[in-house]
Design a protein around this motif. Structure first.
Motif, PDB file in Angstrom:
ATOM      1  N   PRO A 126      12.919  -0.429 -10.492  1.00  0.00           N
ATOM      2  CA  PRO A 126      11.925   0.554 -10.952  1.00  0.00           C
ATOM      3  C   PRO A 126      10.607  -0.060 -11.402  1.00  0.00           C
ATOM      4  CG  PRO A 126      13.632   0.255 -12.612  1.00  0.00           C
ATOM      5  CD  PRO A 126      14.104  -0.467 -11.375  1.00  0.00           C
ATOM      6  N   ASN A 127      10.606  -1.344 -11.700  1.00  0.00           N
ATOM      7  CA  ASN A 127       9.379  -1.987 -12.183  1.00  0.00           C
ATOM      8  C   ASN A 127       8.705  -2.865 -11.138  1.00  0.00           C
ATOM      9  OD1 ASN A 127       9.665  -0.972 -14.944  1.00  0.00           O
ATOM     10  ND2 ASN A 127      11.397  -2.385 -15.102  1.00  0.00           N
ATOM     11  N   GLU A 128       9.274  -2.892  -9.936  1.00  0.00           N
ATOM     12  CA  GLU A 128       8.738  -3.754  -8.879  1.00  0.00           C
ATOM     13  C   GLU A 128       7.620  -3.022  -8.132  1.00  0.00           C
ATOM     14  OE1 GLU A 128       9.335  -7.693  -7.309  1.00  0.00           O
ATOM     15  OE2 GLU A 128      10.321  -6.623  -8.932  1.00  0.00           O
ATOM     16  N   PRO A 129       6.551  -3.703  -7.749  1.00  0.00           N
ATOM     17  CA  PRO A 129       5.489  -3.050  -6.977  1.00  0.00           C
ATOM     18  C   PRO A 129       6.012  -2.475  -5.672  1.00  0.00           C
ATOM     19  CG  PRO A 129       4.767  -5.188  -7.790  1.00  0.00           C
ATOM     20  CD  PRO A 129       6.246  -5.106  -8.057  1.00  0.00           C
ATOM     21  N   ASP A 130       5.521  -1.295  -5.299  1.00  0.00           N
ATOM     22  CA  ASP A 130       5.984  -0.640  -4.081  1.00  0.00           C
ATOM     23  C   ASP A 130       5.742  -1.493  -2.839  1.00  0.00           C
ATOM     24  OD1 ASP A 130       6.907   1.542  -5.460  1.00  0.00           O
ATOM     25  OD2 ASP A 130       5.176   2.819  -5.034  1.00  0.00           O
ATOM     26  N   ALA A 131       4.628  -2.208  -2.812  1.00  0.00           N
ATOM     27  CA  ALA A 131       4.317  -3.028  -1.646  1.00  0.00           C
ATOM     28  C   ALA A 131       5.417  -4.056  -1.380  1.00  0.00           C
ATOM     29  CB  ALA A 131       2.974  -3.731  -1.832  1.00  0.00           C
ATOM     30  N   LEU A 132       5.924  -4.681  -2.433  1.00  0.00           N
ATOM     31  CA  LEU A 132       6.966  -5.687  -2.264  1.00  0.00           C
ATOM     32  C   LEU A 132       8.263  -5.071  -1.746  1.00  0.00           C
ATOM     33  CD1 LEU A 132       6.625  -8.105  -5.325  1.00  0.00           C
ATOM     34  CD2 LEU A 132       5.983  -8.505  -2.938  1.00  0.00           C
ATOM     35  N   LYS A 133       8.560  -3.843  -2.166  1.00  0.00           N
ATOM     36  CA  LYS A 133       9.782  -3.184  -1.696  1.00  0.00           C
ATOM     37  C   LYS A 133       9.748  -2.991  -0.178  1.00  0.00           C
ATOM     38  CE  LYS A 133      10.028  -0.524  -5.990  1.00  0.00           C
ATOM     39  NZ  LYS A 133       9.894   0.835  -6.566  1.00  0.00           N
ATOM     40  N   MET A 134       8.552  -2.794   0.369  1.00  0.00           N
ATOM     41  CA  MET A 134       8.387  -2.598   1.812  1.00  0.00           C
ATOM     42  C   MET A 134       8.133  -3.906   2.547  1.00  0.00           C
ATOM     43  SD  MET A 134       8.490   0.420   3.457  1.00  0.00           S
ATOM     44  CE  MET A 134       7.481  -0.005   4.875  1.00  0.00           C
ATOM     45  N   ASN A 135       8.105  -5.027   1.827  1.00  0.00           N
ATOM     46  CA  ASN A 135       7.687  -6.302   2.413  1.00  0.00           C
ATOM     47  C   ASN A 135       6.266  -6.206   2.968  1.00  0.00           C
ATOM     48  OD1 ASN A 135      10.060  -7.868   1.956  1.00  0.00           O
ATOM     49  ND2 ASN A 135      11.066  -6.782   3.629  1.00  0.00           N
ATOM     50  N   TYR A 136       5.434  -5.401   2.294  1.00  0.00           N
ATOM     51  CA  TYR A 136       4.034  -5.241   2.650  1.00  0.00           C
ATOM     52  C   TYR A 136       3.146  -6.137   1.776  1.00  0.00           C
ATOM     53  CZ  TYR A 136       4.263  -0.891   5.499  1.00  0.00           C
ATOM     54  OH  TYR A 136       4.473   0.053   6.479  1.00  0.00           O
ATOM     55  N   THR A 137       1.969  -6.431   2.289  1.00  0.00           N
ATOM     56  CA  THR A 137       0.915  -6.942   1.437  1.00  0.00           C
ATOM     57  C   THR A 137       0.309  -5.731   0.712  1.00  0.00           C
ATOM     58  OG1 THR A 137      -0.812  -6.655   3.120  1.00  0.00           O
ATOM     59  CG2 THR A 137       0.388  -8.758   3.106  1.00  0.00           C
ATOM     60  N   PRO A 138      -0.425  -5.939  -0.380  1.00  0.00           N
ATOM     61  CA  PRO A 138      -1.077  -4.801  -1.046  1.00  0.00           C
ATOM     62  C   PRO A 138      -1.981  -4.021  -0.095  1.00  0.00           C
ATOM     63  CG  PRO A 138      -1.104  -6.702  -2.491  1.00  0.00           C
ATOM     64  CD  PRO A 138      -0.593  -7.186  -1.158  1.00  0.00           C
ATOM     65  N   GLU A 139      -2.664  -4.723   0.814  1.00  0.00           N
ATOM     66  CA  GLU A 139      -3.567  -4.062   1.754  1.00  0.00           C
ATOM     67  C   GLU A 139      -2.795  -3.189   2.736  1.00  0.00           C
ATOM     68  OE1 GLU A 139      -5.345  -7.451  -0.143  1.00  0.00           O
ATOM     69  OE2 GLU A 139      -3.541  -7.357   1.122  1.00  0.00           O
ATOM     70  N   GLN A 140      -1.654  -3.666   3.201  1.00  0.00           N
ATOM     71  CA  GLN A 140      -0.839  -2.871   4.120  1.00  0.00           C
ATOM     72  C   GLN A 140      -0.311  -1.613   3.439  1.00  0.00           C
ATOM     73  OE1 GLN A 140       1.965  -5.975   5.188  1.00  0.00           O
ATOM     74  NE2 GLN A 140       1.077  -6.196   7.220  1.00  0.00           N
ATOM     75  N   TYR A 141       0.078  -1.747   2.173  1.00  0.00           N
ATOM     76  CA  TYR A 141       0.577  -0.580   1.444  1.00  0.00           C
ATOM     77  C   TYR A 141      -0.536   0.442   1.242  1.00  0.00           C
ATOM     78  CZ  TYR A 141       2.838   2.347  -2.025  1.00  0.00           C
ATOM     79  OH  TYR A 141       3.367   3.430  -2.686  1.00  0.00           O
ATOM     80  N   GLU A 142      -1.719  -0.008   0.892  1.00  0.00           N
ATOM     81  CA  GLU A 142      -2.830   0.915   0.673  1.00  0.00           C
ATOM     82  C   GLU A 142      -3.213   1.628   1.966  1.00  0.00           C
ATOM     83  OE1 GLU A 142      -3.750   1.954  -2.037  1.00  0.00           O
ATOM     84  OE2 GLU A 142      -2.902   0.447  -3.371  1.00  0.00           O
TER      85      GLU A 142
END
Length: 326
Positions: free
Chosen positions: A217-233
Motif C-alpha cells: 500500500p505504500n509502494e509507488p504505483d509506477a514500481l508496481k507496474m515495473n514502469y518508470t515515473p514517466e511511463q506511469y504518467e
C-alpha cells in the motif's frame, strides 16, 4: 491517432493539475494486526564463495543449490574470479537490513488477507547473470523464496551489456520488493487464458495489480507496474484515450490472441499501430485491467479480497462502470 498525439504535449499539464488534487483515501492502508517482525534471510552465495567453507559442509547445508552439477565442476565454480566479482558487486548494491524490513512488511500484509500464508525462508543468491530474466522463484510447498541478486545491479550496469533496455528499467534494487510481491500475487490468482477474450486477460492482470495494491500500500504505483515515473504518467494521462481505442477497434471482447503480444507481454512500448507507438508505455493492457479493478473497488469497497478474486472478468467489468474520461 491524433488524440494520443495531443496528449503527448498536454501530459505535463494534466499531471500537474492532478497533482493538485487531494489523494483519495487508500483502501488498502490498513492496520496489520499480527505483523511479521523479522524474516529469515540467508545469503547462500556468501558461503558458496567463501574458501573457508568446505564443499562438503556447503552441500550438506544447501543440498538443493548444487543441482546436477558434478562436485568437480561445482568446486571450480566456487573459485571462479569472474563469478566472485559479479556476486560481490551485486550484493554491494543491496541494503540487506532494509530488504529484511521490507520483506517483513510485505509478508505481514499478505498474512492480513490470507491468514494461512506462511512467510517463507528467503535465500539471496548469485546466478552469475544466468537467471536474471526470471530472478524470483517461490517454492510454495517448502516455504522457500529465492532472489537472484545479479538481476538487480542497476539499469545500465556494464554486466547487462547487450540486454534490451526495456528489461533493464526494472533491474534496480528498488524493484526487488514489487517483483517478489508479484510472484506471491500470482500464487493467489487462478490463470486460464485458453479461449479467453481480451477483457478476461486484462482483468486477470488487474487482479494481480490489485493484490499489489493490497500487499504494497505504500509502494509507488509506477514500481508496481515495473514502469518508470514517466511511463506511469503517460499511461495515466492517456487512460481514457487508450480505453477509447480498445472500444472503437472492437478489442475489448475480442478473442484475438495476438493482442497479448501488442498490449500485455513485456516490450519497449505498446503496439497501437499508430505514430504514437514509440512514445507509449509498455504492457498498457495490464494498466487498463488494473484501472478497471480499481474502479470496481471504488464502486464496491466492501467486497472482500478473496471474494473479488473469485469473480469473473465480466462481473468485475460490469460492476465497475469503467468509463474513463479525458
Amino acid at each position: 491517432m491524433k488524440f494520443f498525439r495531443y496528449l503527448l504535449f498536454s501530459a505535463v499539464l494534466v499531471t500537474g493539475m492532478n497533482s493538485c488534487k487531494k489523494d483519495s483515501e487508500n483502501l488498502w492502508k490498513v492496520e496489520v494486526k499480527s505483523p511479521v517482525e523479522k524474516v529469515q534471510l540467508i545469503d547462500i552465495s556468501k558461503e558458496l564463495y567463501d574458501p573457508n567453507v568446505s564443499l562438503e559442509s556447503f552441500t550438506q547445508k544447501y543440498p538443493f543449490f548444487q543441482g546436477t552439477v558434478p562436485n568437480e565442476d561445482f568446486a571450480e565454480r566456487r573459485k571462479d574470479p569472474e563469478e566472485i566479482k559479479v556476486y560481490k558487486e551485486a550484493i554491494s548494491k543491496i541494503d540487506v537490513t532494509k530488504l529484511n524490513k521490507e520483506l517483513a512488511d510485505l509478508f505481514s500484509h499478505i498474512k492480513n488477507y490470507f491468514p494461512d500464508f506462511k512467510e517463507p525462508q528467503v535465500f539471496l543468491y548469485s546466478s552469475a547473470l544466468q537467471g536474471i530474466m526470471e530472478p524470483i522463484f517461490y517454492e510454495s510447498q517448502k516455504d522457500m523464496l529465492f532472489i537472484d541478486i545479479t538481476a538487480f545491479m542497476g539499469e545500465n550496469n556494464p554486466n547487462y551489456k547487450g540486454l534490451e533496455q526495456y528489461f533493464q528499467k526494472s533491474m534496480n534494487p528498488k524493484n526487488i520488493i514489487p517483483k517478489v510481491s508479484e510472484i506471491f500475487a500470482e500464487h493467489f490468482v487462478e490463470r486460464n487464458f485458453e479461449h479467453q477474450k481480451f477483457i478476461d486477460q486484462i482483468v486477470y492482470y488487474g487482479k494481480l495489480m490489485t493484490l499489489q495494491d493490497a500487499f504494497l500500500p505504500n509502494e509507488p504505483d509506477a514500481l508496481k507496474m515495473n514502469y518508470t515515473p514517466e511511463q506511469y504518467e503517460w499511461a495515466k494521462a492517456n487512460e481514457a484515450n487508450i480505453w477509447n481505442y480498445f472500444v472503437e477497434n472492437n478489442l475489448v471482447f475480442s478473442d484475438d490472441q495476438r493482442l497479448a503480444e501488442r498490449f500485455i507481454n513485456p516490450a519497449p512500448f505498446s503496439k497501437f499501430y499508430t505514430e504514437i507507438d514509440n512514445e507509449s508505455s509498455p504492457q498498457i493492457g495490464i494498466f487498463s485491467g488494473w484501472q478497471i479493478c480499481r474502479k470496481f473497488y471504488q464502486e464496491k469497497p466492501e467486497t472482500k479480497l478473496t471474494d473479488f478474486l473469485k469473480m469473473n472478468a465480466q462481473e468485475i467489468f460490469n460492476q465497475s462502470n469503467y468509463k474513463p474520461k479525458n
